[in-house]
Design a protein around this motif. Structure first.
Motif, mmCIF file in Angstrom:
data_model
loop_
_atom_site.group_PDB
_atom_site.id
_atom_site.type_symbol
_atom_site.label_atom_id
_atom_site.label_comp_id
_atom_site.label_asym_id
_atom_site.label_seq_id
_atom_site.Cartn_x
_atom_site.Cartn_y
_atom_site.Cartn_z
ATOM 1 N N ILE A 1 4.892 -3.629 4.542
ATOM 2 C CA ILE A 1 4.835 -2.750 3.369
ATOM 3 C C ILE A 1 4.004 -3.393 2.264
ATOM 4 C CG2 ILE A 1 6.222 -1.800 1.473
ATOM 5 C CD1 ILE A 1 8.422 -1.204 3.528
ATOM 6 N N ASP A 2 4.255 -4.682 1.998
ATOM 7 C CA ASP A 2 3.519 -5.384 0.947
ATOM 8 C C ASP A 2 2.028 -5.459 1.294
ATOM 9 O OD1 ASP A 2 3.269 -6.854 -1.456
ATOM 10 O OD2 ASP A 2 3.294 -8.730 -0.326
ATOM 11 N N MET A 3 1.718 -5.711 2.559
ATOM 12 C CA MET A 3 0.321 -5.797 2.989
ATOM 13 C C MET A 3 -0.385 -4.451 2.822
ATOM 14 S SD MET A 3 -2.089 -7.716 4.191
ATOM 15 C CE MET A 3 -1.203 -9.147 4.861
ATOM 16 N N CYS A 4 0.264 -3.385 3.259
ATOM 17 C CA CYS A 4 -0.334 -2.055 3.179
ATOM 18 C C CYS A 4 -0.529 -1.639 1.715
ATOM 19 C CB CYS A 4 0.561 -1.040 3.908
ATOM 20 S SG CYS A 4 -0.173 0.596 4.111
ATOM 21 N N ALA A 5 0.484 -1.898 0.893
ATOM 22 C CA ALA A 5 0.400 -1.538 -0.522
ATOM 23 C C ALA A 5 -0.691 -2.329 -1.236
ATOM 24 C CB ALA A 5 1.754 -1.761 -1.193
ATOM 25 N N SER A 6 -0.798 -3.618 -0.912
ATOM 26 C CA SER A 6 -1.815 -4.442 -1.571
ATOM 27 C C SER A 6 -3.223 -3.972 -1.205
ATOM 28 C CB SER A 6 -1.634 -5.920 -1.196
ATOM 29 O OG SER A 6 -1.906 -6.143 0.174
ATOM 30 N N LEU A 7 -3.414 -3.503 0.032
ATOM 31 C CA LEU A 7 -4.715 -2.963 0.430
ATOM 32 C C LEU A 7 -5.063 -1.718 -0.386
ATOM 33 C CD1 LEU A 7 -4.542 -3.359 4.320
ATOM 34 C CD2 LEU A 7 -5.977 -4.661 2.736
ATOM 35 N N SER A 8 -4.049 -0.854 -0.634
ATOM 36 C CA SER A 8 -4.282 0.325 -1.476
ATOM 37 C C SER A 8 -4.686 -0.079 -2.879
ATOM 38 C CB SER A 8 -3.018 1.195 -1.538
ATOM 39 O OG SER A 8 -2.946 2.065 -0.454
ATOM 40 N N ALA A 9 -3.956 -1.066 -3.426
ATOM 41 C CA ALA A 9 -4.240 -1.510 -4.781
ATOM 42 C C ALA A 9 -5.656 -2.078 -4.890
ATOM 43 C CB ALA A 9 -3.211 -2.546 -5.221
ATOM 44 N N GLU A 10 -6.036 -2.893 -3.933
ATOM 45 C CA GLU A 10 -7.361 -3.517 -3.985
ATOM 46 C C GLU A 10 -8.470 -2.512 -3.657
ATOM 47 O OE1 GLU A 10 -7.598 -7.168 -1.839
ATOM 48 O OE2 GLU A 10 -5.709 -7.934 -2.641
ATOM 49 N N LYS A 11 -8.146 -1.515 -2.829
ATOM 50 C CA LYS A 11 -9.146 -0.517 -2.469
ATOM 51 C C LYS A 11 -9.560 0.307 -3.686
ATOM 52 C CE LYS A 11 -9.938 3.435 0.618
ATOM 53 N NZ LYS A 11 -9.336 4.350 1.616
ATOM 54 N N ILE A 12 -8.580 0.693 -4.516
ATOM 55 C CA ILE A 12 -8.897 1.569 -5.640
ATOM 56 C C ILE A 12 -9.422 0.800 -6.848
ATOM 57 C CG2 ILE A 12 -6.597 1.607 -6.721
ATOM 58 C CD1 ILE A 12 -7.078 4.658 -7.140
ATOM 59 N N THR A 13 -9.017 -0.471 -6.991
ATOM 60 C CA THR A 13 -9.476 -1.250 -8.149
ATOM 61 C C THR A 13 -10.750 -2.035 -7.873
ATOM 62 O OG1 THR A 13 -8.125 -3.167 -7.542
ATOM 63 C CG2 THR A 13 -7.114 -1.511 -8.988
#
Length: 472
Positions: free
Chosen positions: A37-49
């Motif tokens: 969950i943390d890995m997937c969420a961090s990818l979303s965060a880095e993808k948009i920022t």
């Protein structure tokens, strides 16, 4: 600040549950799932920022079902809300068993990340713009700290059904998990239909009453204590009334079915007044029913028209110069219709009951509002009260309807095969349905009014089973 679409943050990640991921019972470790969950969420965060994002907190994790050895775990993540230097990411987790052919929504989580530069110092995040009604609703709920499926909303839904039973409106809720209320309101005679809408955008919904037999609407506001009832005269028939979501900041737009005049019009309704027609469209046949949905996800809801005396299915769209019509199908008539996402692409498709050949027909949306017929389920009897709702929280909507003295549930799946069916035997014919999580346990139940005027409540146990009904 850079502006990015919510869809630009979305990540899909799939993992296979292997033996070293599980405990002695062959169930996935919670810590392992949290890592994914943390890995997937961090990818979303880095993808948009476009920057490194570090985990600041985990707001909430719900474990709905166990994940077993051999399951394929799919994680879907997307930004929910952006603050100054931080942003919240929501994650949904689904477990798929290929041998059993099942898919379950097993977990939901909310994580907060901080956007940092190369020196590890917080920097301003991007602005995320929601594109769909669901994304906008999620943002509003998370911004106000509201949990999805709150008891306030559940009470409001339960509240509405009791209106239809008495002229002196008496509301009573059988205690479920500790909540119960009763209020009485006296209104003028003649009203027999009701909808709700927050006309003032103050967090308190008004109730709007009407009847096809009279050119009046009633607006009940200020509940439960400072109640005001306004009886408003109209110059047109109201056979059916539906609230329309719009891009504007107001919440007063409604679609009106004028069956006798073979018209559908759009009006504004306020607490103490109703506007003249803002637009209208005429037909060669008789419209009876409408449902609304944002079929192209542009923030403006379209209107699906159908009825036993109406030619086929029509999709109405709003424009500056009035109302336009696009035919989905002609040469037949439909007694029931709902919007439902059949292929899990986020765009509303259509399920409708064809009364000429007694069949449930499916129409797929190409994401641009053009629909094509795909498949048909035949029936020996006519079905009524067609609804769609995700009863078992697996991310796929079920199809619910009444047929004779029973309710039938067709369970959704990733192929939209609807092969699994549940039958609930009833003592009488149901005439209307309301579906919602009435006791706050995350599993929706079904309220139905039967032909003898008795209101029944069936509480969902796990989406596949239901507790014994009780009578209100």
């Amino acid at each position: 600040m850079n502006v990015r679409k919510v869809s630009e943050s979305q990540i899909t990640m799939t993992e296979l549950v292997l033996p070293h991921h599980t405990n002695q019972l062959g169930t996935l470790f919670g810590g392992q799932l949290m890592y994914w969950i943390d890995m997937c969420a961090s990818l979303s965060a880095e993808k948009i920022t476009g920057r490194v994002c570090v985990t600041a907190s985990v707001d909430k994790v719900d474990f709905l079902h166990p994940v077993k050895l051999g399951d394929a775990v799919t994680l879907l993540s997307s930004v929910n809300r952006v603050f100054n230097t931080s942003l919240e990411i929501g994650v949904k987790v689904f477990a798929q068993n290929f041998k059993e052919g099942t898919v379950k929504h097993t977990n939901s989580a909310y994580l907060t990340f901080v956007n940092v530069d190369q020196q590890g110092k917080p920097v301003k995040a991007v602005e995320a713009v929601p594109e769909t009604n669901e994304q906008k609703d999620d943002l509003m709920r998370r911004s106000s700290g509201e949990k999805i499926g709150s008891k306030a909303d559940l009470l409001k839904n339960s509240f509405i059904l009791f209106f239809l039973l008495f002229q002196t409106l008496s509301f009573s809720q059988v205690p479920i998990n500790g909540f119960c209320f009763r209020n009485d309101y006296t209104i003028p005679k003649g009203y027999n239909q009701i909808i709700s809408a927050d006309l003032n955008l103050n967090g308190r919904s008004e109730l709007i009453l009407y009847s096809p037999a009279q050119k009046h609407i009633g607006v009940l506001s200020g509940m439960p204590e400072d109640t005001v009832f306004n009886d408003l005269e109209t110059k047109f028939e109201i056979f059916q009334l539906k609230h329309l979501k719009n891009k504007t900041s107001s919440n007063n737009l409604f679609a009106v079915v004028e069956r006798k005049q073979r018209k559908i019009s759009v009006v504004n309704i306020y607490v103490d007044s109703i506007s003249g027609k803002l637009a209208e469209i005429s037909f060669d046949s008789y419209p009876e029913n409408i449902v609304t949905g944002d079929i192209d996800l542009n923030g403006i809801e379209e209107i699906l028209v159908y009825g036993s005396g109406f030619d086929g299915l029509s999709l109405l769209y709003r424009a500056e110069d009035g109302i336009g019509e696009r035919k989905i199908v002609t040469g037949t008539s439909f007694s029931e219709a709902v919007f439902i996402d059949l292929n899990d692409d986020g765009y509303p498709d259509v399920a409708a009951f064809d009364i000429l050949d007694n069949s449930l027909r499916f129409f797929l949306n190409n994401t641009k509002g053009v629909f094509r017929a795909t498949r048909t389920i035949p029936y020996s009897e006519k079905i009524k009260s067609l609804e769609s709702y995700d009863l078992n929280n697996d991310g796929f909507a079920e199809i619910i309807y009444a047929i004779n003295n029973q309710l039938e549930i067709l369970y959704g799946d990733y192929q939209s095969a609807f092969n699994q069916k549940k039958v609930l035997k009833l003592g009488d014919k149901p005439v209307s349905l309301l579906i919602g999580d009435f006791n706050g346990d995350k599993y929706p139940g079904i309220i139905y009014l039967v032909s003898n005027g008795i209101l029944n409540v069936t509480i969902g146990k796990n989406g596949l089973e239901f507790l014994n009904r009780f009578i209100c």
